[in-house]
Design a protein around this motif. Sequence first.
Motif, PDB file in Angstrom:
ATOM      1  N   VAL A 104      -7.241  26.664  -1.239  1.00 34.68           N
ATOM      2  CA  VAL A 104      -6.146  25.701  -1.369  1.00 34.68           C
ATOM      3  C   VAL A 104      -5.356  25.628  -0.067  1.00 34.68           C
ATOM      4  CG1 VAL A 104      -4.599  27.476  -2.298  1.00 34.68           C
ATOM      5  CG2 VAL A 104      -4.150  25.070  -2.792  1.00 34.68           C
ATOM      6  N   VAL A 105      -4.869  24.433   0.244  1.00 38.46           N
ATOM      7  CA  VAL A 105      -3.899  24.235   1.320  1.00 38.46           C
ATOM      8  C   VAL A 105      -2.523  24.192   0.661  1.00 38.46           C
ATOM      9  CG1 VAL A 105      -3.132  22.779   3.221  1.00 38.46           C
ATOM     10  CG2 VAL A 105      -5.567  22.940   2.682  1.00 38.46           C
ATOM     11  N   LEU A 106      -1.729  25.223   0.885  1.00 38.81           N
ATOM     12  CA  LEU A 106      -0.407  25.314   0.275  1.00 38.81           C
ATOM     13  C   LEU A 106       0.609  24.498   1.075  1.00 38.81           C
ATOM     14  CD1 LEU A 106      -0.310  29.130  -0.621  1.00 38.81           C
ATOM     15  CD2 LEU A 106      -0.715  27.208  -2.179  1.00 38.81           C
ATOM     16  N   GLY A 107       1.880  24.575   0.630  1.00 32.86           N
ATOM     17  CA  GLY A 107       2.973  23.890   1.312  1.00 32.86           C
ATOM     18  C   GLY A 107       3.427  22.665   0.557  1.00 32.86           C
ATOM     19  N   HIS A 108       4.567  22.795  -0.184  1.00 37.21           N
ATOM     20  CA  HIS A 108       5.092  21.654  -0.947  1.00 37.21           C
ATOM     21  C   HIS A 108       6.526  21.301  -0.557  1.00 37.21           C
ATOM     22  CE1 HIS A 108       5.979  25.315  -3.344  1.00 37.21           C
ATOM     23  NE2 HIS A 108       7.124  24.702  -3.604  1.00 37.21           N
ATOM     24  N   GLU A 109       7.063  21.978   0.473  1.00 35.06           N
ATOM     25  CA  GLU A 109       8.420  21.677   0.932  1.00 35.06           C
ATOM     26  C   GLU A 109       8.378  20.996   2.300  1.00 35.06           C
ATOM     27  OE1 GLU A 109      10.456  25.612  -1.199  1.00 35.06           O
ATOM     28  OE2 GLU A 109      10.563  25.376   0.969  1.00 35.06           O
ATOM     29  N   GLY A 110       7.420  20.086   2.474  1.00 34.50           N
ATOM     30  CA  GLY A 110       7.135  19.555   3.795  1.00 34.50           C
ATOM     31  C   GLY A 110       7.754  18.205   4.093  1.00 34.50           C
ATOM     32  N   THR A 111       7.680  17.853   5.372  1.00 29.46           N
ATOM     33  CA  THR A 111       8.185  16.567   5.846  1.00 29.46           C
ATOM     34  C   THR A 111       7.464  16.211   7.130  1.00 29.46           C
ATOM     35  OG1 THR A 111      10.170  15.330   6.504  1.00 29.46           O
ATOM     36  CG2 THR A 111      10.054  17.641   7.181  1.00 29.46           C
ATOM     37  N   GLY A 112       7.431  14.922   7.437  1.00 27.80           N
ATOM     38  CA  GLY A 112       6.776  14.493   8.658  1.00 27.80           C
ATOM     39  C   GLY A 112       6.974  13.018   8.912  1.00 27.80           C
ATOM     40  N   GLU A 113       6.209  12.505   9.843  1.00 24.63           N
ATOM     41  CA  GLU A 113       6.363  11.135  10.334  1.00 24.63           C
ATOM     42  C   GLU A 113       5.156  10.281   9.952  1.00 24.63           C
ATOM     43  OE1 GLU A 113       6.134   9.279  14.744  1.00 24.63           O
ATOM     44  OE2 GLU A 113       7.865  10.593  14.396  1.00 24.63           O
ATOM     45  N   ILE A 114       5.410   9.093   9.447  1.00 22.27           N
ATOM     46  CA  ILE A 114       4.328   8.163   9.112  1.00 22.27           C
ATOM     47  C   ILE A 114       3.649   7.692  10.386  1.00 22.27           C
ATOM     48  CG2 ILE A 114       3.739   5.930   8.108  1.00 22.27           C
ATOM     49  CD1 ILE A 114       6.085   6.223   6.210  1.00 22.27           C
ATOM     50  N   VAL A 115       2.327   7.877  10.451  1.00 25.70           N
ATOM     51  CA  VAL A 115       1.566   7.412  11.621  1.00 25.70           C
ATOM     52  C   VAL A 115       0.543   6.354  11.252  1.00 25.70           C
ATOM     53  CG1 VAL A 115       1.898   9.526  12.955  1.00 25.70           C
ATOM     54  CG2 VAL A 115      -0.057   9.348  11.395  1.00 25.70           C
ATOM     55  N   LYS A 116       0.293   6.169   9.956  1.00 25.27           N
ATOM     56  CA  LYS A 116      -0.660   5.157   9.519  1.00 25.27           C
ATOM     57  C   LYS A 116      -0.354   4.804   8.072  1.00 25.27           C
ATOM     58  CE  LYS A 116      -5.608   4.210  10.220  1.00 25.27           C
ATOM     59  NZ  LYS A 116      -6.927   4.825  10.561  1.00 25.27           N
ATOM     60  N   MET A 117      -0.488   3.513   7.723  1.00 31.46           N
ATOM     61  CA  MET A 117      -0.141   3.060   6.379  1.00 31.46           C
ATOM     62  C   MET A 117      -1.164   2.066   5.871  1.00 31.46           C
ATOM     63  SD  MET A 117       3.870   2.262   7.232  1.00 31.46           S
ATOM     64  CE  MET A 117       4.243   1.592   5.623  1.00 31.46           C
ATOM     65  N   GLY A 118      -1.431   2.119   4.554  1.00 31.62           N
ATOM     66  CA  GLY A 118      -2.228   1.085   3.920  1.00 31.62           C
ATOM     67  C   GLY A 118      -1.450  -0.215   3.833  1.00 31.62           C
ATOM     68  N   LYS A 119      -2.168  -1.319   3.705  1.00 31.48           N
ATOM     69  CA  LYS A 119      -1.528  -2.640   3.780  1.00 31.48           C
ATOM     70  C   LYS A 119      -0.559  -2.900   2.629  1.00 31.48           C
ATOM     71  CE  LYS A 119      -5.198  -5.222   1.373  1.00 31.48           C
ATOM     72  NZ  LYS A 119      -6.180  -6.326   1.475  1.00 31.48           N
ATOM     73  N   ASN A 120      -0.726  -2.200   1.511  1.00 25.97           N
ATOM     74  CA  ASN A 120       0.157  -2.443   0.363  1.00 25.97           C
ATOM     75  C   ASN A 120       1.456  -1.650   0.417  1.00 25.97           C
ATOM     76  OD1 ASN A 120      -1.777  -4.151  -0.716  1.00 25.97           O
ATOM     77  ND2 ASN A 120      -2.701  -2.549  -2.013  1.00 25.97           N
ATOM     78  N   VAL A 121       1.593  -0.720   1.347  1.00 26.84           N
ATOM     79  CA  VAL A 121       2.780   0.146   1.408  1.00 26.84           C
ATOM     80  C   VAL A 121       3.903  -0.600   2.114  1.00 26.84           C
ATOM     81  CG1 VAL A 121       3.709   2.342   2.189  1.00 26.84           C
ATOM     82  CG2 VAL A 121       1.314   2.194   1.459  1.00 26.84           C
ATOM     83  N   LYS A 122       4.967  -0.860   1.374  1.00 28.42           N
ATOM     84  CA  LYS A 122       6.114  -1.594   1.927  1.00 28.42           C
ATOM     85  C   LYS A 122       7.426  -0.834   1.764  1.00 28.42           C
ATOM     86  CE  LYS A 122       3.368  -5.139   2.663  1.00 28.42           C
ATOM     87  NZ  LYS A 122       2.918  -5.470   4.036  1.00 28.42           N
ATOM     88  N   VAL A 123       7.579  -0.156   0.619  1.00 26.95           N
ATOM     89  CA  VAL A 123       8.843   0.530   0.326  1.00 26.95           C
ATOM     90  C   VAL A 123       8.546   1.910  -0.239  1.00 26.95           C
ATOM     91  CG1 VAL A 123      10.113  -1.613  -0.106  1.00 26.95           C
ATOM     92  CG2 VAL A 123       8.958  -0.442  -2.010  1.00 26.95           C
ATOM     93  N   ASP A 124       9.579   2.774  -0.234  1.00 27.21           N
ATOM     94  CA  ASP A 124       9.411   4.102  -0.808  1.00 27.21           C
ATOM     95  C   ASP A 124       9.707   4.070  -2.306  1.00 27.21           C
ATOM     96  OD1 ASP A 124      12.189   4.105  -1.109  1.00 27.21           O
ATOM     97  OD2 ASP A 124      12.526   5.828   0.206  1.00 27.21           O
ATOM     98  N   SER A 125       9.752   5.237  -2.939  1.00 31.70           N
ATOM     99  CA  SER A 125       9.912   5.309  -4.391  1.00 31.70           C
ATOM    100  C   SER A 125      11.302   4.905  -4.866  1.00 31.70           C
ATOM    101  CB  SER A 125       9.585   6.727  -4.879  1.00 31.70           C
ATOM    102  OG  SER A 125       8.248   7.047  -4.599  1.00 31.70           O
ATOM    103  N   ALA A 126      12.252   4.809  -3.944  1.00 30.43           N
ATOM    104  CA  ALA A 126      13.596   4.342  -4.296  1.00 30.43           C
ATOM    105  C   ALA A 126      13.838   2.908  -3.837  1.00 30.43           C
ATOM    106  CB  ALA A 126      14.649   5.263  -3.679  1.00 30.43           C
ATOM    107  N   GLY A 127      12.788   2.237  -3.345  1.00 33.44           N
ATOM    108  CA  GLY A 127      12.909   0.848  -2.915  1.00 33.44           C
ATOM    109  C   GLY A 127      13.343   0.663  -1.478  1.00 33.44           C
ATOM    110  N   LYS A 128      13.426   1.757  -0.706  1.00 37.04           N
ATOM    111  CA  LYS A 128      13.841   1.673   0.693  1.00 37.04           C
ATOM    112  C   LYS A 128      12.645   1.307   1.551  1.00 37.04           C
ATOM    113  CE  LYS A 128      16.438   4.488   4.044  1.00 37.04           C
ATOM    114  NZ  LYS A 128      17.075   5.823   4.247  1.00 37.04           N
ATOM    115  N   PRO A 129      12.807   0.385   2.517  1.00 44.63           N
ATOM    116  CA  PRO A 129      11.658  -0.038   3.335  1.00 44.63           C
ATOM    117  C   PRO A 129      11.014   1.130   4.080  1.00 44.63           C
ATOM    118  CG  PRO A 129      13.502  -1.548   3.626  1.00 44.63           C
ATOM    119  CD  PRO A 129      14.032  -0.388   2.839  1.00 44.63           C
ATOM    120  N   LEU A 130       9.694   1.047   4.243  1.00 48.76           N
ATOM    121  CA  LEU A 130       8.928   2.039   4.993  1.00 48.76           C
ATOM    122  C   LEU A 130       8.213   1.368   6.145  1.00 48.76           C
ATOM    123  CD1 LEU A 130       7.171   4.333   2.338  1.00 48.76           C
ATOM    124  CD2 LEU A 130       9.004   4.964   3.909  1.00 48.76           C
ATOM    125  N   LYS A 131       8.177   2.046   7.290  1.00 50.58           N
ATOM    126  CA  LYS A 131       7.447   1.548   8.449  1.00 50.58           C
ATOM    127  C   LYS A 131       6.910   2.729   9.237  1.00 50.58           C
ATOM    128  CE  LYS A 131      11.529   1.283  11.455  1.00 50.58           C
ATOM    129  NZ  LYS A 131      12.406   1.987  10.498  1.00 50.58           N
TER     130      LYS A 131
END
Length: 405
Positions: A96-123
């Motif tokens: 297993v690859v552990l680690g559930h308290e992580g964070t990072g930077e978006i470097v690539k996105m699928g075409k359908n990804v526009k907003v996060d789970s709270a409706g805030k824009p993603l880029k």
Amino acid sequence: MNINENEIAKLVQQVLQEMTGGAASASTVAPARAAGGAVPNTAKVAMMTALKKFEIQEYPIPELGDDDILVKVEGCGVCGTDAHEYKNDPFSLIPVVLGHEGTGEIVKMGKNVKVDSAGKPLKLGDKVVTCMIFKDNPDITMFDLNKQNVGGADVYGLLPDDDVHLNGWYSDYILIRGGSTVFNVSDLDLDSRILIEPCAVLVHAVERAKLTNILRFNSRVVVQGCGPIGLICIAVLRTMGIENIVAVDGNEQRLEFAKRMGADNTVNFMNHKGIEALTEAVKDAFGGYLCDFAFQCTGSPIAHGNIYKFIRNGGGLCELGFFINGGDATINPHFDLCAKEITLVGSWVYTLRDYATTFDFLKRANAIGLPIKELITHRFRLEEMNEALETNLAQKGLKIAYIAP
């Protein structure tokens, strides 16, 4: 017209300065750099291949689906759950690859990804955290507080290995699949983002405690256990305006940090023999009174059995210290619970709503000067994950974290 790259960069910088009224900040230009940066073909992970053994392994970065996000990992906290898995594999996850308290930077996105789970824009270039992966369970929802927490959902960092491999935050890159929850937290610094997940545990616990209608501004509150969870509990209470807090622990350095986090007084249980003497010490810390409400933040059944003695008749208790089976606790149902009419609530992980609320808690805690980010006392690279987990098991420092280069 021939303009070289340096001249273009100067023009862009000038425009940004005119727009912002000053020098362009790093955060202003970071998304543009991220959008133009090259994504490698492979990623390294710290794969747990046996008890107390991480190995660095390298895998191809797969093609993204239309709803997927590729995140370059910047850091991840080491949780007590990770330590339990590292030592005993109670969830039978190896490899297993552990680690559930992580964070990072978006470097690539699928075409359908526009907003996060709270409706805030993603880029591209936005900083994100994940909470959970949805299953087919309508009771796990974003804004209905009357439905269940996320304990029954999948979480990155606690997924069995598969053909993707990039399933946890102890890695260079993580693949966030469609159907996952993701939040844009670009307005928080790296240390604050690493602390979001454990802080959400305490935001949820305090929200559970508030349901008793006992926890109020002027309540006398005991927090038992001053590891990261107990210390964050004190900070959450302090940001709510609760000031009469007594911290109980056996480590003097942690008790000193508890005062910095907002505890008004402390009790070192190592200085008192027997529960009666310890109870008197807690009363003395409150000026001769038992507490109105208590938070039990250790994984010790003995500590759970003791804490009822600290609570007044009609008081309340929130138990949140047990994330795995830690054994049975012994209480006297008549004297400890019924005769005192204690209102008892359990708390485990969080709801999605609590997760979003945590972002505001961190901003508030930083604004009033609580040393939240100083919880991170040890930082390790990916190649040092064995040492990071051993440091956690040895209870050295407070919060251990993996920081990417």
